[in-house]
Write a protein that holds these residues in place. Structure first.
Motif, mmCIF file in Angstrom:
data_model
loop_
_atom_site.group_PDB
_atom_site.id
_atom_site.type_symbol
_atom_site.label_atom_id
_atom_site.label_comp_id
_atom_site.label_asym_id
_atom_site.label_seq_id
_atom_site.Cartn_x
_atom_site.Cartn_y
_atom_site.Cartn_z
ATOM 1 N N GLN A 73 -9.589 15.693 5.702
ATOM 2 C CA GLN A 73 -10.345 16.421 6.709
ATOM 3 C C GLN A 73 -10.617 17.831 6.196
ATOM 4 O OE1 GLN A 73 -7.889 16.339 10.183
ATOM 5 N NE2 GLN A 73 -8.273 14.176 10.606
ATOM 6 N N GLN A 74 -11.655 18.433 6.728
ATOM 7 C CA GLN A 74 -11.959 19.792 6.338
ATOM 8 C C GLN A 74 -10.906 20.746 6.900
ATOM 9 O OE1 GLN A 74 -13.866 20.662 4.189
ATOM 10 N NE2 GLN A 74 -15.754 19.538 4.089
ATOM 11 N N THR A 75 -10.349 21.565 6.032
ATOM 12 C CA THR A 75 -9.396 22.586 6.455
ATOM 13 C C THR A 75 -9.847 23.925 5.893
ATOM 14 O OG1 THR A 75 -7.961 22.449 4.511
ATOM 15 C CG2 THR A 75 -7.572 20.845 6.261
ATOM 16 N N ARG A 76 -9.185 24.980 6.256
ATOM 17 C CA ARG A 76 -9.565 26.307 5.759
ATOM 18 C C ARG A 76 -9.371 26.419 4.250
ATOM 19 N NH1 ARG A 76 -5.199 30.647 7.853
ATOM 20 N NH2 ARG A 76 -6.433 31.889 6.394
ATOM 21 N N TYR A 77 -8.558 25.477 3.690
ATOM 22 C CA TYR A 77 -8.316 25.489 2.251
ATOM 23 C C TYR A 77 -9.123 24.425 1.512
ATOM 24 C CZ TYR A 77 -4.313 28.086 4.004
ATOM 25 O OH TYR A 77 -3.518 28.991 4.658
ATOM 26 N N GLY A 78 -10.044 23.776 2.202
ATOM 27 C CA GLY A 78 -10.812 22.698 1.605
ATOM 28 C C GLY A 78 -10.425 21.374 2.234
ATOM 29 N N ARG A 79 -10.667 20.281 1.521
ATOM 30 C CA ARG A 79 -10.361 18.961 2.055
ATOM 31 C C ARG A 79 -8.904 18.619 1.787
ATOM 32 N NH1 ARG A 79 -14.518 15.915 3.626
ATOM 33 N NH2 ARG A 79 -13.460 13.953 3.218
ATOM 34 N N SER A 80 -8.172 18.255 2.840
ATOM 35 C CA SER A 80 -6.782 17.845 2.668
ATOM 36 C C SER A 80 -6.740 16.481 1.997
ATOM 37 C CB SER A 80 -6.075 17.770 4.025
ATOM 38 O OG SER A 80 -6.571 16.696 4.787
ATOM 39 N N GLN A 81 -5.601 16.146 1.377
ATOM 40 C CA GLN A 81 -5.459 14.879 0.667
ATOM 41 C C GLN A 81 -4.707 13.854 1.478
ATOM 42 O OE1 GLN A 81 -3.705 15.785 -3.111
ATOM 43 N NE2 GLN A 81 -5.581 16.650 -3.928
ATOM 44 N N GLY A 82 -4.448 14.126 2.721
ATOM 45 C CA GLY A 82 -3.797 13.132 3.562
ATOM 46 C C GLY A 82 -2.309 13.376 3.717
ATOM 47 N N LEU A 83 -1.733 12.708 4.674
ATOM 48 C CA LEU A 83 -0.334 12.855 5.016
ATOM 49 C C LEU A 83 0.540 12.055 4.060
ATOM 50 C CD1 LEU A 83 1.877 13.741 7.083
ATOM 51 C CD2 LEU A 83 1.363 11.633 8.311
ATOM 52 N N ASP A 84 1.636 12.663 3.584
ATOM 53 C CA ASP A 84 2.611 11.978 2.747
ATOM 54 C C ASP A 84 3.878 11.710 3.540
ATOM 55 O OD1 ASP A 84 0.976 11.898 0.578
ATOM 56 O OD2 ASP A 84 2.014 13.419 -0.581
ATOM 57 N N LEU A 85 4.478 10.534 3.320
ATOM 58 C CA LEU A 85 5.718 10.123 3.960
ATOM 59 C C LEU A 85 6.664 9.617 2.888
ATOM 60 C CD1 LEU A 85 4.014 7.971 6.748
ATOM 61 C CD2 LEU A 85 4.864 10.296 7.044
ATOM 62 N N ASP A 86 7.975 9.769 3.115
ATOM 63 C CA ASP A 86 8.978 9.298 2.162
ATOM 64 C C ASP A 86 9.705 8.087 2.723
ATOM 65 O OD1 ASP A 86 8.637 11.268 0.111
ATOM 66 O OD2 ASP A 86 9.663 12.712 1.394
ATOM 67 N N ILE A 87 9.875 7.065 1.900
ATOM 68 C CA ILE A 87 10.568 5.853 2.323
ATOM 69 C C ILE A 87 11.471 5.355 1.200
ATOM 70 C CG2 ILE A 87 8.698 5.133 3.868
ATOM 71 C CD1 ILE A 87 7.877 3.097 1.723
ATOM 72 N N GLU A 88 12.506 4.608 1.586
ATOM 73 C CA GLU A 88 13.246 3.802 0.626
ATOM 74 C C GLU A 88 12.524 2.470 0.486
ATOM 75 O OE1 GLU A 88 17.878 5.164 1.502
ATOM 76 O OE2 GLU A 88 17.125 3.263 2.267
ATOM 77 N N ALA A 89 12.361 2.003 -0.743
ATOM 78 C CA ALA A 89 11.639 0.747 -0.943
ATOM 79 C C ALA A 89 12.229 -0.018 -2.112
ATOM 80 C CB ALA A 89 10.157 1.014 -1.200
ATOM 81 N N LEU A 90 12.209 -1.344 -1.990
ATOM 82 C CA LEU A 90 12.526 -2.182 -3.137
ATOM 83 C C LEU A 90 11.425 -2.028 -4.177
ATOM 84 C CD1 LEU A 90 13.811 -5.435 -1.404
ATOM 85 C CD2 LEU A 90 15.120 -3.981 -2.963
ATOM 86 N N GLN A 91 11.823 -1.889 -5.432
ATOM 87 C CA GLN A 91 10.864 -1.629 -6.491
ATOM 88 C C GLN A 91 10.017 -2.855 -6.800
ATOM 89 O OE1 GLN A 91 12.595 0.432 -9.972
ATOM 90 N NE2 GLN A 91 14.513 0.498 -8.811
ATOM 91 N N ARG A 92 8.805 -2.615 -7.254
ATOM 92 C CA ARG A 92 7.978 -3.715 -7.752
ATOM 93 C C ARG A 92 8.714 -4.378 -8.917
ATOM 94 N NH1 ARG A 92 3.117 0.126 -10.132
ATOM 95 N NH2 ARG A 92 4.457 1.513 -11.362
ATOM 96 N N ARG A 93 8.464 -5.637 -9.089
ATOM 97 C CA ARG A 93 9.096 -6.514 -10.080
ATOM 98 C C ARG A 93 10.499 -6.956 -9.673
ATOM 99 N NH1 ARG A 93 6.137 -2.978 -13.286
ATOM 100 N NH2 ARG A 93 7.901 -1.569 -13.574
ATOM 101 N N THR A 94 10.999 -6.499 -8.517
ATOM 102 C CA THR A 94 12.263 -7.034 -8.016
ATOM 103 C C THR A 94 12.079 -8.507 -7.664
ATOM 104 O OG1 THR A 94 12.886 -4.866 -7.111
ATOM 105 C CG2 THR A 94 14.048 -6.783 -6.243
ATOM 106 N N VAL A 95 13.066 -9.330 -7.974
ATOM 107 C CA VAL A 95 13.020 -10.761 -7.677
ATOM 108 C C VAL A 95 14.186 -11.120 -6.753
ATOM 109 C CG1 VAL A 95 13.122 -13.099 -8.629
ATOM 110 C CG2 VAL A 95 11.892 -11.304 -9.871
ATOM 111 N N LEU A 96 13.891 -11.820 -5.670
ATOM 112 C CA LEU A 96 14.899 -12.262 -4.717
ATOM 113 C C LEU A 96 14.664 -13.741 -4.423
ATOM 114 C CD1 LEU A 96 13.355 -9.432 -3.445
ATOM 115 C CD2 LEU A 96 15.589 -9.312 -2.336
ATOM 116 N N THR A 97 15.659 -14.376 -3.815
ATOM 117 C CA THR A 97 15.497 -15.776 -3.426
ATOM 118 C C THR A 97 15.896 -15.968 -1.968
ATOM 119 O OG1 THR A 97 17.715 -16.344 -4.234
ATOM 120 C CG2 THR A 97 15.866 -16.670 -5.754
#
Length: 383
Positions: free
Chosen positions: A200-224
C-alpha cells in the motif's frame, strides 16, 4: 476384506505449520543468541539459576525476588545465563531454531508430549475431505449457489448432500487417518511469512507487506502415517455389512475413496496452474511462481498412488473450500463474497477478479519465495 490399510509417506515440498494456537513471546519463552532462537525449558532454567545462586552463597529468597519479572535477556545480562548455556544440547532450552525473527512473537507448531513435531491425522483428513467434497460435488452436480445462512456453517447443507445427513451417516467415517510419526526438533525451522501482496502507499513509498514468524517443519522433511478405508461400511454379506448398506446408504460413494488420489491430482494440477497465472501477474511474485513451476514438474511425474495436497496454516481459502467450483459463475460468486462478507475491506471488487487476492508466502532474504504446506503423499498398501 473389511478394510484397506495404507502406509502414507509424506514428503514436504514447502515448510509446514500446524499450530497450537499458542504464541511464544520474546524474553519469556525465547531468546535470540547469535544465529539462533533458543526456546526455554522454564522449569530447568529456573532450577539451574537457583542452584547456581545458592552454590555461590547467595540467599535463595533474594535470588527468587531478583529474577521475578526478569526477561531471559535480563538474566543473560545479569550473568544468570552464560555463553556456555547456548548450545545445541543445552538442558536449559527445549530446542533451537535457526533464523532471524521479524517480530517479538512466534506462532508455535504442534508437538507430541515429548516435544517432537508431527502432522496430526485431522489435518491430513481435512485436506482429503476437501478433495472428496470437490470431486463429489462434480459427480453429483451439486448446486453450490444455495449455501446456509450462517457464515460459519455456510457449506453445511452442501456437505450433507455430498457426505451424509449427519456425522453418524458421514462418508468420512470410512476414512481413518492416523497422526504421523514424530520427527525431531531439528526438523523445525523459524520461518518468516509474508502476506503477499499487501503493498500500500505509505509516506515512505510502497510497503512490502506484513511479516509473521512461525515454527515450521522444513521442506524435504519426510514423515509416515497410516490411512485406512473401512470397507465394512460398504459391502460384505455379514449382518454388519447388510445393516450398513441399509442404514448408511453410501451406495457408489465407496468408489470416491478409491479414486481419491486421481481427484487430488486433478485438483492440484488446476490449482498449480492458477497460482502460476496469478503470481506471474504480481510484481514480486516471480520467485513463488517459480516454485509452482517446479511443483508442476513434480505433478506431471506423479504415480497412480501419489498425490499432492496443501495442508495447514497459510494454505489458504482455495485449499479448504470448493474453490474454483464456486467461481464458475462470477456474478453468483460475487454475491457470496458480498453476502458473507468474505472481503469486507475490498469495496472495489468486480466480478471475475481473483479471490482471495493475497497469499501467505515464505520470505527468503528480502523476497517472498514459496507457499506453505505442499505435501506429496505416496500410498503403499500394507500386507
Amino acid at each position: 476384506m473389511d478394510s484397506l490399510t495404507y502406509t502414507a509417506t509424506l514428503e514436504l515440498f514447502s515448510p509446514l505449520h500446524i499450530g497450537t494456537g499458542r504464541t511464544l513471546l520474546e524474553g519469556i519463552d525465547w531468546i535470540k543468541e547469535a544465529a539462533w532462537v533458543y526456546v526455554a525449558h522454564q522449569n530447568r532454567l529456573l532450577e539451574t539459576v537457583l542452584e547456581r545462586a545458592t552454590a555461590s552463597g547467595q540467599d535463595e529468597a533474594e535470588v527468587i525476588e531478583a529474577i521475578t519479572g526478569m526477561t531471559l535477556a535480563d538474566m543473560r545480562r545479569a550473568g544468570w545465563l552464560t555463553r556456555d548455556d547456548f548450545s545445541e544440547d543445552s538442558d536449559l532450552f527445549l530446542y533451537r531454531l535457526r533464523g532471524e525473527p521479524a517480530m517479538n512473537q512466534i506462532a508455535e507448531a504442534i508437538k507430541d508430549v515429548y516435544g517432537r513435531p508431527y502432522v496430526p491425522g485431522s489435518s491430513l483428513k481435512g485436506a482429503l475431505r476437501t478433495v472428496l467434497a470437490i470431486g463429489g460435488a462434480s459427480v453429483l452436480k451439486t448446486d453450490l449457489s444455495r449455501p446456509g445462512r450462517s457464515r460459519s456453517w455456510a457449506a453445511q447443507p452442501i456437505e450433507r448432500e455430498i457426505f451424509g445427513r449427519d456425522p453418524n451417516h458421514d462418508l468420512l467415517r470410512a476414512l481413518q487417518v492416523s497422526d504421523s510419526g514424530p520427527v525431531t526438533g531439528s526438523d523445525l525451522e523459524l520461518v518468516r511469512v509474508n502476506v503477499f501482496p499487501t503493498a500500500q502507499q505509505t509516506r515512505y513509498g510502497r510497503s512490502q507487506g506484513l511479516d509473521l514468524d512461525i515454527e515450521a517443519l522444513q521442506r524435504r522433511t519426510v514423515l509416515t502415517a497410516s490411512i485406512k478405508v473401512d470397507r465394512s461400511l460398504f459391502a460384505g454379506d455379514s449382518d454388519l455389512g447388510r445393516l450398513a448398506r441399509q442404514e448408511l446408504r453410501f451406495g457408489r460413494r465407496e468408489q470416491w475413496l478409491t479414486i481419491l488420489p486421481r481427484w487430488a491430482r486433478t485438483i492440484a494440477g488446476q490449482r498449480i496452474a492458477n497460482e502460476i497465472e496469478l503470481l506471474e501477474s504480481k510484481p514480486g511474485g516471480e520467485a513463488a511462481a517459480g516454485f509452482y513451476k517446479r511443483l508442476a514438474g513434480t505433478w506431471q511425474s506423479l504415480a497412480d498412488n501419489e498425490l499432492l495436497v496443501q495442508v495447514g496454516w497459510g494454505a489458504g481459502w482455495q485449499s479448504k473450500t470448493f474453490g474454483r467450483l464456486l467461481q464458475r459463475d462470477p456474478e453468483a460468486f460475487e454475491r457470496l463474497v458480498r453476502d458473507y462478507r468474505l472481503s469486507p475491506q475490498d469495496r472495489r471488487r468486480r466480478a471475475g477478479q481473483p479471490f482471495p487476492k493475497s497469499r501467505k508466502l515464505v520470505r527468503r532474504g528480502e523476497q517472498p519465495a514459496e507457499p506453505l504446506g505442499w505435501i506429496k503423499i505416496r500410498l503403499d498398501p500394507k500386507g
